[in-house]
Design an enzyme around this catalytic site. Sequence first.
Site, PDB file in Angstrom:
ATOM      1  N   LYS A  56       0.987  -1.156   0.049  1.00  0.00           N
ATOM      2  CA  LYS A  56      -0.034   0.096   0.109  1.00  0.00           C
ATOM      3  C   LYS A  56       0.697   1.177  -0.049  1.00  0.00           C
ATOM      4  O   LYS A  56       0.434   2.150  -0.520  1.00  0.00           O
ATOM      5  CB  LYS A  56      -0.952  -0.119   1.101  1.00  0.00           C
ATOM      6  N   SER A 307       1.191  -9.871  -0.688  1.00  0.00           N
ATOM      7  CA  SER A 307       0.972  -8.617  -0.887  1.00  0.00           C
ATOM      8  C   SER A 307       1.394  -7.785   0.420  1.00  0.00           C
ATOM      9  O   SER A 307       1.336  -6.580   0.338  1.00  0.00           O
ATOM     10  CB  SER A 307      -0.476  -8.258  -1.240  1.00  0.00           C
TER      11      SER A 307
END
Lengths: 325, 325
Positions: A56, A307
């Site tokens: 992110k 991720s």
Amino acid sequence: MTTSTDFTLARVLAAHARIAPYVHRTPVLTSRTLDARVGATVFLKAENFQRGGSFKARGAMNCLAALPPEVRSRGVAAFSSGNHAQGVALAARAFGVPATIVMPTDAPASKIAGTLAYGARIVYYDRQHEDREAIARQLAEESGAVLIPPYDHYEVMAGQGTVALELLTEVGSLDALLAPVGGGGLLSGCATVAREWFPTMAIYGVEAELADDTCQSFRAGRRVAIPPPATIADGMRNLAPGALTFPIVQRAVTDILLVSEQEIRAAVKFLLTRLKVLVEPTGAAGVAALLAGKAPAQGKRIGVILSGGNVDAAQLTDCLKADDW
Amino acid sequence: MTTSTDFTLARVLAAHARIAPYVHRTPVLTSRTLDARVGATVFLKAENFQRGGSFKARGAMNCLAALPPEVRSRGVAAFSSGNHAQGVALAARAFGVPATIVMPTDAPASKIAGTLAYGARIVYYDRQHEDREAIARQLAEESGAVLIPPYDHYEVMAGQGTVALELLTEVGSLDALLAPVGGGGLLSGCATVAREWFPTMAIYGVEAELADDTCQSFRAGRRVAIPPPATIADGMRNLAPGALTFPIVQRAVTDILLVSEQEIRAAVKFLLTRLKVLVEPTGAAGVAALLAGKAPAQGKRIGVILSGGNVDAAQLTDCLKADDW
């Protein structure tokens, strides 16, 4: 104005040039044990080692970098109880501007501590009785802060696409790429890179069965919303794919694969006990799909995006109870 | 015959040349969070990513590599319910010779599975009613297999010393080096490298308070034995330092630091939740000492050896209950 057909590899290349000084170039991990288990050569892009513990930070950094300085200087804001909060907080600190993160009062203590540690201000709201939108309007009126959305923004998507850019630059051509899909920011960015660079590569989004909004949408050919999902994969709890991300997923992705809660938990445990790396449930979805035999793998070269790695102790204890593969 | 004064850096260099094709050159990890917490620049040598999940493969590989081929071909044997078993099994497979590992019947299922997966034969014994020595004699008579000791052997110690050789080659001069100490194989090998290369570097062994045989011995100036210790750090459950390792520890080490069970558990949790890497309790002892302020750290460059990452789910669940630092 940008449209989905303008969202190209060139835009991800521009994002990479902007954010490279601010983010880690994360390692690509390999494992003899995993390769033997799935009969493939697997390359794991370890965004769990990214700053803030997930990919992110990339999208948030790119979004802030692309703002005109006089706009950026008024500060930024985000709604998130998860990884996006830490990404925006880190990006704001990198650019020396204030960040306000709006979090529900019942957000996990570890996420609150992480966000505060990166220097952001937190505004709490009551999930049951307050309106996020009203809080946003009030914040904007008070400070002029720019709201950074978690996925549905071209600069955010371009930032997330740098994950695939780095992976493919390092390992070259692959037969398939697997990425987890929540709102579709990571998947749309990465699929754009992979599809334009290697037109015949198979590209899979991997989603929890319990949070299959993108899978349903992909099959229906239009954005479908689902009720709030109860999956352990907290990065997949959005209700529908994004208005900007979904057309790109439709255009560039081969298929959406589904994995069960049990398969996700067992993949977290496998990555932890065999590879010695902590990956959060959302981040382990790709490995879950491979271990469960849901993507063609035998003899192939396969890239998988891990991720993120932000897991609560309770969540992790739950995963450790999973059966071994 | 080699004596402790012959055990020099040159011997570790020879070991490295022998084993380099068979072991991973493990990464050196850094963390802004850890550095901020301890006020130092910390370099973590990540042997949890070593083949077999710990540094033990290095000593076993070097030991087998140094055997005359006609002796090695008769096979090797080891007593271990832990990391040494997997190290010897891997080394035997690398040299194409049979390995027999003698394990107690109550060894953890994961260690048994790991050892079998590396191709070794397991001979079980009843910890309460059978004599390890008698089993060893019988094995040697039956097959002529060479027993590979877990630490008290110069080729084993030289192999373990390659951990410090790689770390110091990569990061250069340090103010201090911290390594966990069980029987002293890792510490004696690494201290030999560090002391000869950088004569003024502080070198610390870190031991569990509940298993302080080396600390007691270091203070007494002679090898002291303790009753079987109940520490969570299962790599430190030996009863006394080795006859060959201890003189080198006495000569080259600055001090032995002690850490509590709680400090060890919290260090495992810190490495897992903040750095996203799985380190076993023994391997986290050095970080525990730093976080607990037991070594001078402020403004210094400090190397820490994360010796392994083989943890049972139950052990790890226990660590996740620790308070955060």
